[in-house]
Design a protein around this motif. Structure first.
Motif, PDB file in Angstrom:
ATOM      1  N   THR A  15       2.607  -0.528 -12.036  1.00 27.95           N
ATOM      2  CA  THR A  15       3.094   0.854 -11.989  1.00 27.95           C
ATOM      3  C   THR A  15       4.063   1.145 -13.132  1.00 27.95           C
ATOM      4  O   THR A  15       4.496   0.235 -13.856  1.00 27.95           O
ATOM      5  CB  THR A  15       3.835   1.139 -10.664  1.00 27.95           C
ATOM      6  OG1 THR A  15       4.995   0.291 -10.592  1.00 27.95           O
ATOM      7  CG2 THR A  15       2.944   0.899  -9.458  1.00 27.95           C
ATOM      8  N   ASN A  37       8.369   9.392  -3.429  1.00 22.40           N
ATOM      9  CA  ASN A  37       7.533   8.398  -4.102  1.00 22.40           C
ATOM     10  C   ASN A  37       7.709   8.554  -5.606  1.00 22.40           C
ATOM     11  O   ASN A  37       7.443   9.615  -6.167  1.00 22.40           O
ATOM     12  CB  ASN A  37       6.064   8.571  -3.716  1.00 22.40           C
ATOM     13  CG  ASN A  37       5.200   7.442  -4.257  1.00 22.40           C
ATOM     14  OD1 ASN A  37       5.697   6.518  -4.898  1.00 22.40           O
ATOM     15  ND2 ASN A  37       3.919   7.518  -3.993  1.00 22.40           N
ATOM     16  N   GLN A  39       6.571   5.997  -7.878  1.00 18.41           N
ATOM     17  CA  GLN A  39       5.703   5.087  -8.607  1.00 18.41           C
ATOM     18  C   GLN A  39       4.452   5.803  -9.131  1.00 18.41           C
ATOM     19  O   GLN A  39       3.793   6.539  -8.399  1.00 18.41           O
ATOM     20  CB  GLN A  39       5.272   3.918  -7.711  1.00 18.41           C
ATOM     21  CG  GLN A  39       6.411   3.196  -7.004  1.00 18.41           C
ATOM     22  CD  GLN A  39       7.345   2.481  -7.970  1.00 18.41           C
ATOM     23  OE1 GLN A  39       6.963   2.142  -9.075  1.00 18.41           O
ATOM     24  NE2 GLN A  39       8.575   2.264  -7.543  1.00 18.41           N
ATOM     25  N   ASP A 172       7.527  -8.600  -3.492  1.00 22.23           N
ATOM     26  CA  ASP A 172       6.269  -7.922  -3.833  1.00 22.23           C
ATOM     27  C   ASP A 172       5.191  -8.162  -2.782  1.00 22.23           C
ATOM     28  O   ASP A 172       4.000  -8.067  -3.076  1.00 22.23           O
ATOM     29  CB  ASP A 172       5.770  -8.371  -5.202  1.00 22.23           C
ATOM     30  CG  ASP A 172       5.474  -9.871  -5.265  1.00 22.23           C
ATOM     31  OD1 ASP A 172       5.580 -10.545  -4.208  1.00 22.23           O
ATOM     32  OD2 ASP A 172       5.123 -10.364  -6.354  1.00 22.23           O
ATOM     33  N   TYR A 213       0.888  -6.437   5.814  1.00 28.44           N
ATOM     34  CA  TYR A 213       0.217  -5.322   5.147  1.00 28.44           C
ATOM     35  C   TYR A 213      -1.288  -5.483   5.280  1.00 28.44           C
ATOM     36  O   TYR A 213      -1.820  -6.563   5.039  1.00 28.44           O
ATOM     37  CB  TYR A 213       0.607  -5.275   3.663  1.00 28.44           C
ATOM     38  CG  TYR A 213       2.082  -5.094   3.474  1.00 28.44           C
ATOM     39  CD1 TYR A 213       2.658  -3.837   3.427  1.00 28.44           C
ATOM     40  CD2 TYR A 213       2.914  -6.202   3.344  1.00 28.44           C
ATOM     41  CE1 TYR A 213       4.015  -3.671   3.265  1.00 28.44           C
ATOM     42  CE2 TYR A 213       4.284  -6.049   3.179  1.00 28.44           C
ATOM     43  CZ  TYR A 213       4.822  -4.785   3.131  1.00 28.44           C
ATOM     44  OH  TYR A 213       6.172  -4.625   2.981  1.00 28.44           O
ATOM     45  N   THR A 247      14.730  -4.335  -3.388  1.00 26.54           N
ATOM     46  CA  THR A 247      13.769  -3.528  -4.129  1.00 26.54           C
ATOM     47  C   THR A 247      12.410  -4.212  -4.143  1.00 26.54           C
ATOM     48  O   THR A 247      12.319  -5.421  -3.955  1.00 26.54           O
ATOM     49  CB  THR A 247      14.271  -3.278  -5.575  1.00 26.54           C
ATOM     50  OG1 THR A 247      13.419  -2.349  -6.214  1.00 26.54           O
ATOM     51  CG2 THR A 247      14.321  -4.557  -6.378  1.00 26.54           C
ATOM     52  N   GLU A 249       7.900  -3.434  -3.317  1.00 25.72           N
ATOM     53  CA  GLU A 249       7.036  -2.894  -2.272  1.00 25.72           C
ATOM     54  C   GLU A 249       7.103  -3.691  -0.979  1.00 25.72           C
ATOM     55  O   GLU A 249       6.828  -3.170   0.105  1.00 25.72           O
ATOM     56  CB  GLU A 249       5.581  -2.860  -2.779  1.00 25.72           C
ATOM     57  CG  GLU A 249       5.026  -4.238  -3.133  1.00 25.72           C
ATOM     58  CD  GLU A 249       3.612  -4.176  -3.678  1.00 25.72           C
ATOM     59  OE1 GLU A 249       2.835  -3.347  -3.182  1.00 25.72           O
ATOM     60  OE2 GLU A 249       3.293  -4.954  -4.577  1.00 25.72           O
ATOM     61  N   GLU A 252       9.190  -2.201   1.947  1.00 23.43           N
ATOM     62  CA  GLU A 252       8.932  -0.829   2.382  1.00 23.43           C
ATOM     63  C   GLU A 252       8.765  -0.712   3.892  1.00 23.43           C
ATOM     64  O   GLU A 252       9.094   0.308   4.485  1.00 23.43           O
ATOM     65  CB  GLU A 252       7.704  -0.278   1.651  1.00 23.43           C
ATOM     66  CG  GLU A 252       7.971  -0.040   0.161  1.00 23.43           C
ATOM     67  CD  GLU A 252       6.731   0.396  -0.588  1.00 23.43           C
ATOM     68  OE1 GLU A 252       5.654   0.487   0.054  1.00 23.43           O
ATOM     69  OE2 GLU A 252       6.812   0.627  -1.812  1.00 23.43           O
ATOM     70  N   ASN A 273      13.590   1.753  -4.769  1.00 21.01           N
ATOM     71  CA  ASN A 273      12.670   1.239  -5.776  1.00 21.01           C
ATOM     72  C   ASN A 273      12.831   1.901  -7.139  1.00 21.01           C
ATOM     73  O   ASN A 273      11.918   1.853  -7.958  1.00 21.01           O
ATOM     74  CB  ASN A 273      11.215   1.408  -5.298  1.00 21.01           C
ATOM     75  CG  ASN A 273      10.806   0.292  -4.347  1.00 21.01           C
ATOM     76  OD1 ASN A 273      11.301  -0.822  -4.448  1.00 21.01           O
ATOM     77  ND2 ASN A 273       9.930   0.610  -3.407  1.00 21.01           N
TER      78      ASN A 273
END
Length: 427
Positions: A15, A37, A39, A172, A213, A247, A249, A252, A273
């Protein structure tokens, strides 16, 4: 300057993100791509003679329309050629096209700092080249890694948040990394300068995170929370930590309630982020304001030496750095013009942060024409041949119509200690 003239640009494999300096609020604001958002997917598409980027390019990929370039960052780093339709393009050109498209709503860009996961001379040259390609003056394009972006961000936070050490956890969804901002121990006699660094102090692969996820698995969530809590405790052991930043993803989803209690025990914790793009934006602001005060960031890629000449600046005579510590050697080249009072020689001081010894070098000016004080103008050019070798060139450039330039020219080679093995001695 108008909105968007000073930017920080976070760029990685997946990103990008853009923060711009808001002069009314006197702080960076992050460009939203949608509600909450920031990103922008790093994807570039070409369809019907038109370039698209980000979510639109991703949509093209789903619909299998046109040509979509993925892994653009790595392709550019490795200087690959990419087939798009019936043409081949340099991946660096494609990355520049992507960056230009993401910045199209900014009318004028005066300063920009790119923030990337890792930095070296090739990365710096590539991004500086892209910066000039989009219309920014080369000297106003800066490149730094994520650790320095974290550091620059913290410089603008309340002092109590980094009074002691400050922690950053990055996740991540596969791996968690822990970083610590701390003050460095330097030798005495360096004035009021404070030197700081950011270390990666620990990391851990967490297989349980893969199950979180996209669907939350309750058992795996508990295991991941417990493992993260243990990881935090090991990182914080025997440390006084003022603040914590989360920080990436991987943070989240709220899968770490138990760990959060440990993080917030006696310290403040923040989740977000856009830290790297804001840190990059703060660097651009400092450059715009020519603000050199405050802490100096060092790491194993930065010079722990500075080169000084005795000069009168703004009416004050003293030893002024022409190369400052905390600089990348490959960005330290420069050129100045000075007016000499004493024409016999020039003394150069090389100061180091890693020892008491002062290196003194002398350049003879024998052969210069004799002129009255304040009418002898010398051009000083400095160029680094490698991290340990610096060449200084002194040339007579005359004094307007009164005294034409002569062919006087003298070189001086300085041998420095280099960056290897010195930085660690300051820990």
């Amino acid at each position: 300057m108008g909105r968007g003239s000073i930017l920080g640009y976070d760029l990685n494999e997946k990103t990008c993100q853009i923060s711009y300096y808001d002069e009314e609020r006197e702080e960076p604001q992050t460009l939203e791509t949608s509600v909450d958002n920031y990103q922008i997917p790093l994807a570039l598409g070409y369809v019907n003679d038109r370039w698209v980027y980000g979510k639109e390019a991703k949509k093209m990929e789903t619909l299998q329309e046109g040509a979509v370039i993925q892994d653009l960052f790595n392709k550019a780093v490795h200087r690959e050629k990419v087939q798009v339709g019936n043409k081949k393009h340099d991946a660096v050109w494609l990355l520049a096209k992507f960056i230009r498209l993401t910045l199209q709503e900014f009318d004028e860009i005066s300063f920009i700092t790119f923030s990337v996961p890792h930095i070296d001379i090739d990365m710096t040259k590539m991004l500086k080249g892209i910066g000039t390609h989009i219309g920014v003056e080369k000297e106003n394009v800066y490149v730094q890694d994520y650790k320095e972006s974290f550091c620059q961000y913290m410089f603008y936070q309340p002092k109590e948040l980094w009074q002691y050490e400050s922690a950053l956890f990055y996740c991540d969804a596969k791996k968690i990394r822990a970083y610590m901002l701390r003050k460095l121990n330097t030798i005495s006699g360096r004035g009021k300068d404070m030197f700081v660094t950011v270390d990666e102090v620990a990391n851990a692969h967490m297989e349980e995170l893969a199950a979180i996820y996209p669907v939350m698995n309750v058992d795996k969530v508990k295991e991941a929370d417990e493992r993260f809590k243990t990881f935090i405790q090991s990182v914080f052991e025997k440390k006084v930590v003022s603040s914590v930043y989360l920080t990436g993803e991987g943070f989240e989803n709220n899968w770490y309630p138990g760990s959060l209690k440990v993080l917030c025990n006696g310290r403040r914790a923040f989740l977000g982020n856009n830290l790297y793009s804001k840190g990059a934006c703060y660097t651009a602001v400092r450059k715009y304001l020519s603000y050199d005060e405050g802490p100096i960031y060092l790491d194993e890629t930065k010079m722990t030496e500075q080169i000084c000449l005795r000069m009168r600046v703004n009416g004050q005579e003293g030893w002024h750095p022409i190369v400052s510590w905390g600089t990348h050697w490959y960005e330290a080249d420069g050129q100045w013009e000075v007016i000499l009072e004493d024409t016999s020689d020039i003394e150069i001081h090389v100061e180091t942060l890693t020892g008491e010894e002062l290196q003194v070098e002398t350049v003879s000016l024998e052969g210069l024409p004799e002129r009255k004080d304040y009418s002898l103008r010398i051009q000083i050019e400095i160029m680094f041949l490698d991290e340990r070798t610096c060449r200084l060139v002194f040339k007579d450039v005359g004094f307007g119509e009164f005294f034409p330039a002569t062919d006087f020219r003298v070189e001086k080679i300085l041998k420095l200690g280099g960056i290897n093995g010195q930085f660690n001695s300051m820990s």
